[in-house]
Scaffold this active site. Structure first.
Site, PDB file in Angstrom:
ATOM      1  N   GLY A   1      60.681  29.810   8.106  1.00 33.58           N
ATOM      2  CA  GLY A   1      61.800  29.357   8.921  1.00 33.58           C
ATOM      3  C   GLY A   1      63.039  30.198   8.671  1.00 33.58           C
ATOM      4  O   GLY A   1      62.958  31.371   8.306  1.00 33.58           O
ATOM      5  N   CYS A   2      64.200  29.592   8.836  1.00 32.34           N
ATOM      6  CA  CYS A   2      65.475  30.298   8.702  1.00 32.34           C
ATOM      7  C   CYS A   2      65.630  30.933   7.319  1.00 32.34           C
ATOM      8  O   CYS A   2      65.529  30.249   6.301  1.00 32.34           O
ATOM      9  CB  CYS A   2      66.613  29.308   8.943  1.00 32.34           C
TER      10      CYS A   2
END
Length: 219
Positions: free
Chosen positions: A51-52
């Site tokens: 993810g981020c």
């Protein structure tokens, strides 16, 4: 998505078929021989996408034995990826982190445990509100020993949860360092809405559930 999208845009995002992982150039990356990064000054390197990268960078920097966590891009078939190009989903790259660590203090196996303990292991093509192939989970191996550690962890988790584990397993090829403004983002921008509402809660959930013996004090 590090911003709020209108409902229509979200609908379109989910409906678009992602072909980043199925073209021939991408398949060649998946089938390649892994590149092993040598120790430098006694420090090893490991690579994770979950993810981020703002979130993942901060999570790993809370772990004992981790000297530095660097945001960047990995896993794709294009050279010199940028934030803008990776966000198209057409480069094959995912937001990733390079972990520089002391293998005498923390093992690769523990870093793999951190990886799976800090994400939704069943979420495909994203983490939390961030959706798309650029946010997919990939765990990179540099040799067969690391590959077996990863596969065993995935197998154990799948049995434990009775679910398919979403993380892809790639041979490491190259890590591209992200733009300067992405580095140490959570630490430098604690009042950013995304940091306050997504990154910090994700970090705190991880720290609350991971064995304290592996975490830095007052971090």
């Amino acid at each position: 998505m590090k911003h709020i999208l209108p409902l229509l845009a979200i609908t379109l995002l989910f409906s678009c078929q992602n072909t980043a992982q199925v073209n021939k150039k991408q398949q060649a990356i998946i089938n390649a021989e892994p590149v092993e990064v040598p120790l430098k000054n006694g420090k090893a390197h490991a690579y994770f996408a979950s993810g981020c990268f703002w979130c993942v960078e901060a999570i790993y920097e809370s772990v004992k034995g981790v000297d530095e966590s660097i945001s960047g891009y990995a896993g794709g078939h294009t050279k010199n990826p940028t934030y803008e190009s990776s966000n198209t989903g057409r480069t094959g790259h995912a937001e990733a982190v390079e972990i520089i660590y002391d293998p005498k203090v923390v093992s690769f196996k523990t870093l793999v445990d951190v990886y799976f303990a800090s994400q939704n292991v069943t979420q495909v093509n994203g983490q939390g509100p961030d959706r798309g192939s650029q946010y997919r989970s990939i765990i990179f191996y540099q040799n067969d020993e690391q590959k077996q550690i990863i596969l065993k962890k995935k197998e154990d988790l799948a049995k434990q949860l009775n679910a398919k584990i979403a993380a892809e397993v790639y041979p490491f090829q190259k890590f591209w360092v992200a733009e300067d403004y992405h580095q140490n983002y959570e630490k430098l921008h604690p009042n950013h809405p995304y940091i306050k509402n997504v990154s910090i809660p994700r970090l705190n959930r991880f720290k609350a559930n991971f064995p304290k013996e592996f975490l830095k004090e007052n971090h």
